[in-house]
Design an enzyme around this catalytic site. Structure first.
Site, PDB file in Angstrom:
ATOM      1  N   HIS A  43      28.181 -13.809   2.094  1.00 49.24           N
ATOM      2  CA  HIS A  43      28.512 -12.623   2.894  1.00 49.24           C
ATOM      3  C   HIS A  43      27.245 -12.183   3.610  1.00 49.24           C
ATOM      4  O   HIS A  43      26.316 -11.682   2.985  1.00 49.24           O
ATOM      5  CB  HIS A  43      29.039 -11.506   1.988  1.00 49.24           C
ATOM      6  CG  HIS A  43      29.471 -10.276   2.731  1.00 49.24           C
ATOM      7  ND1 HIS A  43      30.060  -9.198   2.095  1.00 49.24           N
ATOM      8  CD2 HIS A  43      29.400  -9.932   4.048  1.00 49.24           C
ATOM      9  CE1 HIS A  43      30.346  -8.266   2.987  1.00 49.24           C
ATOM     10  NE2 HIS A  43      29.939  -8.682   4.180  1.00 49.24           N
ATOM     11  N   GLU A  70      31.753 -14.660   4.845  1.00 47.78           N
ATOM     12  CA  GLU A  70      32.325 -13.316   4.845  1.00 47.78           C
ATOM     13  C   GLU A  70      31.523 -12.471   5.824  1.00 47.78           C
ATOM     14  O   GLU A  70      30.286 -12.511   5.817  1.00 47.78           O
ATOM     15  CB  GLU A  70      32.276 -12.707   3.448  1.00 47.78           C
ATOM     16  CG  GLU A  70      33.157 -13.445   2.446  1.00 47.78           C
ATOM     17  CD  GLU A  70      33.141 -12.811   1.067  1.00 47.78           C
ATOM     18  OE1 GLU A  70      34.041 -13.121   0.279  1.00 47.78           O
ATOM     19  OE2 GLU A  70      32.216 -12.022   0.778  1.00 47.78           O
ATOM     20  N   HIS A 187      37.600 -10.680  -5.885  1.00 44.56           N
ATOM     21  CA  HIS A 187      36.939  -9.394  -6.111  1.00 44.56           C
ATOM     22  C   HIS A 187      37.164  -8.926  -7.548  1.00 44.56           C
ATOM     23  O   HIS A 187      38.272  -8.606  -7.945  1.00 44.56           O
ATOM     24  CB  HIS A 187      37.370  -8.289  -5.151  1.00 44.56           C
ATOM     25  CG  HIS A 187      36.362  -7.173  -5.091  1.00 44.56           C
ATOM     26  ND1 HIS A 187      35.192  -7.262  -4.366  1.00 44.56           N
ATOM     27  CD2 HIS A 187      36.324  -5.971  -5.698  1.00 44.56           C
ATOM     28  CE1 HIS A 187      34.490  -6.153  -4.507  1.00 44.56           C
ATOM     29  NE2 HIS A 187      35.146  -5.355  -5.325  1.00 44.56           N
TER      30      HIS A 187
END
EC number: 2.6.99.2
Length: 235
Positions: A43, A70, A187
């Protein structure tokens, strides 16, 4: 049997904590692949709090499976994605004050800008995923916007372990598959909570990072990845 993409952000978090050049998430990406993972996730946040631009570029050059980037749907990040050309871009919401991504992208609210970002990335040959809450309206909006994949936000379930939260994930996953999108999930998933997903056949891939890196502190990255991969394969 679900796949596993491993997020190496928290290797970079450890590096940035001291402002040194180790541990290197690039090395972690190599080890993750050697352990058999189906992909590597990074990310690149706007504030560059962990993963840096050089990490993304080098990992893209060396990865043999797939690189999932991400990113926020900003002009800067879209430009970087088009330059680096990851195998997949996952659009996520971003707040500078958050410790980690706190919720899914509100595709219903931002449908036009999200659709534009998807179109631009796909034109560059990049598969696009949207990180969304397991909400049927968000799934419908993601499909309408043209997403190839939805990654279901599993944070609420992993915190509560409630049947209601799991039911929402199952329902969202079924709808996403029905309309032709791939279904990923991620997550907050750890070595215990992933076992609750056994039987949710619609999930094709998990994106997991923190729990794997945490386990790796004690048993090594190779063993931690293989352990999680074995659990993912049971879903």
């Amino acid at each position: 049997m679900a796949g596993l993409a491993v997020n190496v952000d928290h290797v970079a978090t450890l590096r940035q904590a001291r402002g040194v050049d180790y541990p290197d998430p690039v090395a972690a990406a190599v080890l993750v692949e050697l352990a058999g993972a189906d992909g590597v996730v990074v990310h690149l946040r706007e504030d560059r709090r962990h993963i840096q631009d050089r990490d993304v570029r080098i990992i893209r050059q060396i990865v043999q499976s797939k690189l999932i980037l991400e990113m926020a749907a900003t002009p800067e990040m879209i430009g970087i994605a088009l330059e680096v050309r990851p195998h997949q871009a996952t659009l996520v919401p971003e707040k500078r004050e958050e410790v980690t991504t706190e919720g899914g992208l509100d595709v219903v609210m931002h449908k036009d800008s999200v659709a534009d970002a998807i179109k631009t990335l796909q034109a560059g040959g990049i598969k696009v995923s949207l990180f969304v809450d397991p909400d049927l309206n968000q799934i419908k909006a993601a499909h309408k916007a043209g997403a190839d994949v939805v990654e279901l936000h599993t944070g609420d379930f992993c915190e509560s372990r409630s049947p209601k939260a799991m039911a929402a994930i199952q329902e969202a996953a079924r709808l996403a598959r029905k309309v032709g999108m791939e279904v990923h999930a991620g997550h907050g998933i750890d070595f215990r909570s992933i076992q609750d997903f056994v039987g949710v056949k619609e999930i094709q891939e998990f994106s997991i990072g923190h729990s794997i890196v945490s386990r790796a502190v004690f048993i090594g990255l190779d063993a931690a990845v293989k352990e999680m991969m074995a659990l993912a394969r049971q879903v």
